[in-house]
Every structure is written in structure tokens, then in C-alpha cells.
Design an enzyme around this catalytic site. Structure first.
Site: not given
Ligand code: SAH
Length: 221
Positions: A70
Site C-alpha cells: 500500500s
Molecule cells: N497490508 C498490505 C497490503 C496488501 S494488498 C501491505 O502492507 O503490503 C491486499 C492483500 O490482501 C493482498 O495480499 C491479498 O492477497 C489480500 N487479500 C485479499 N482478499 C483477502 C481475504 N479474503 N483474506 C485475506 N487476505 C486477502
């Protein structure tokens, strides 16, 4: 990305990080603990060595498996809304690179973070920097379910675009707790802050516009 061997954090990185903190501050983040956490965490550790400078630009960046780390402003914005206190028990949906989890952990919270993509979950397990934070517990699973066996939580943060407020996550919030969730579709999301008062009544606030990768259902091998 997410190398198993320690990497260097030199004066150049620290200088770029100070500039990043000022950028995030100018965009409206006022919570000093949030800004200090961003200043303390070498964001370039979370990207490939080729992208060291880009790591300190205020932008999201692709990591692996079609996912992103993010934008620092977004991380700061969500974190500020959570009003983190030391030892808060925080549930995070979407571990991704674990950058957001590290920011929360740096602030002294206890993090329970769920990732649905096996490859990403495994990558983070080999990332040397994650060992700095024994207060981060990682789970491979479906974030829509939350973590009933560890509930209730003081705070809940979703870092993927949810099509609706996932009911189980609100159930797992303590009275007095705060959840921060981007709600919407591929065309964009509104940040929502959901608070549960002492009597268990739920209040919703609709805040700014954001663009996250989608929160998908189920686990992915
Ligand atoms: N917090 C992260 C942002 C990651 S992007 C950071 O700081 O880098 C969003 C993430 O959510 C992705 O890795 C994706 O695989 C995950 N995601 C999407 N749907 C999800 C779900 N139902 N349960 C758990 N993770 C999920």
C-alpha cells in the site's frame, strides 16, 4: 522482494525516509506515533534492491502474485483512524508484504494478520525483517472469517477493497473498538470507520476515496 538475508539501511535511506514522512505529514497525517513508525521502518526492505528510491516515493507498488504494498499515505491514514494504543489487539486482513503489519507492530500493538495467498504468506515467513516483531502473528486463511478463536479485537483493519462490511469482522470487534475498511468495487472505494460503542451499538462513518486491490473470498493455494 522480501529477502531472507539482512539488508543495509544507510544514511541515504534514512534521508529519503525523513522526506517521505514530511510528504505524508503535508497530506494531513498528524499522529506523531504513526509518523515515527514510518520513519523507523526501512520500506526499501519490502521491495527489490532495484527499487530502493521508489520505495520512498509516496506510491503503492506491485510486490508479487498481482498484489501491492500500500501507498505510505494510505497506510498512515488507516493507522491514524485506528487510534492505536500500546498492546491493542489488532486484526489485519491482507498481510501482503507485511509493511502495514510492521507499522502497527512498531507502535506496540499485537497484530493478528491474515493472508489468503499461500505464496505471499510463505514469502513473508522467509523475510528477515519480520523477525524483529514477535508481536506479529501471521495466519493463512480467508479474511472474511476473521479469527474467531482469537477474538475479540480492539481494532480491525482491512487492507483490500471489501464489497461490503464483512459482518464477522464486526462481530469480532470489542465494545469500544474501531474497524477501518475500504468499501467499494474496482471503480474505487470509500474508507469506512466503524465503531462499536460500550453497549455494542455500531456506528459507521464514510470518509475519503481510495483504490485497493479486491478482497476476494476463500483461500488460494
Ligand atoms: N497490508 C498490505 C497490503 C496488501 S494488498 C501491505 O502492507 O503490503 C491486499 C492483500 O490482501 C493482498 O495480499 C491479498 O492477497 C489480500 N487479500 C485479499 N482478499 C483477502 C481475504 N479474503 N483474506 C485475506 N487476505 C486477502
Amino acid at each position: 522482494m522480501l529477502h531472507s538475508k539482512p539488508r543495509e539501511d544507510n544514511y541515504l535511506h534514512k534521508g529519503l525516509r525523513k522526506q517521505l514522512v514530511e510528504t505524508v505529514r503535508e497530506k494531513g497525517i498528524t499522529n506523531e506515533q504513526v509518523l515515527t513508525a514510518i520513519e523507523n521502518i526501512p520500506r526499501h526492505f519490502f521491495l527489490d534492491p532495484a527499487f530502493e528510491r521508489i520505495a520512498y516515493e509516496d506510491r503503492a507498488f506491485p510486490i508479487t502474485a498481482g498484489q501491492t504494498i500500500s501507498q505510505p499515505y494510505t497506510v498512515a491514514y488507516q493507522t491514524q483512524l485506528l487510534e492505536i494504543k500500546k498492546f491493542d489487539k489488532v486484526l489485519e486482513i491482507g498481510t501482503g508484504s507485511a509493511y502495514q503489519a510492521c507499522v502497527l507492530a512498531e507502535m506496540g500493538a499485537m497484530i493478528y494478520t491474515i493472508e489468503r495467498q499461500r505464496a505471499l504468506f510463505d514469502f513473508v515467513g522467509q523475510f528477515f525483517f519480520i523477525n524483529k516483531y514477535p508481536n506479529i502473528k501471521r495466519f493463512y486463511g480467508d479474511g472474511y472469517e476473521g479469527l474467531p478463536s482469537y477474538a475479540p479485537f480492539d481494532k480491525v483493519i482491512v487492507t483490500a477493497a471489501a464489497p461490503f462490511i464483512p459482518p464477522k469482522l464486526i462481530q469480532q470487534l470489542k465494545p469500544g473498538g474501531i474497524a477501518v475498511i475500504p468499501v467499494g468495487d474496482d471503480n474505487g472505494q470509500k474508507m469506512m470507520r466503524i465503531t462499536k460503542d460500550k453497549d455494542g451499538n455500531v456506528h459507521e462513518e464514510t470518509l475519503g476515496d481510495f483504490s485497493f486491490v479486491p478482497m476476494l473470498g476463500g483461500k488460494n493455494r
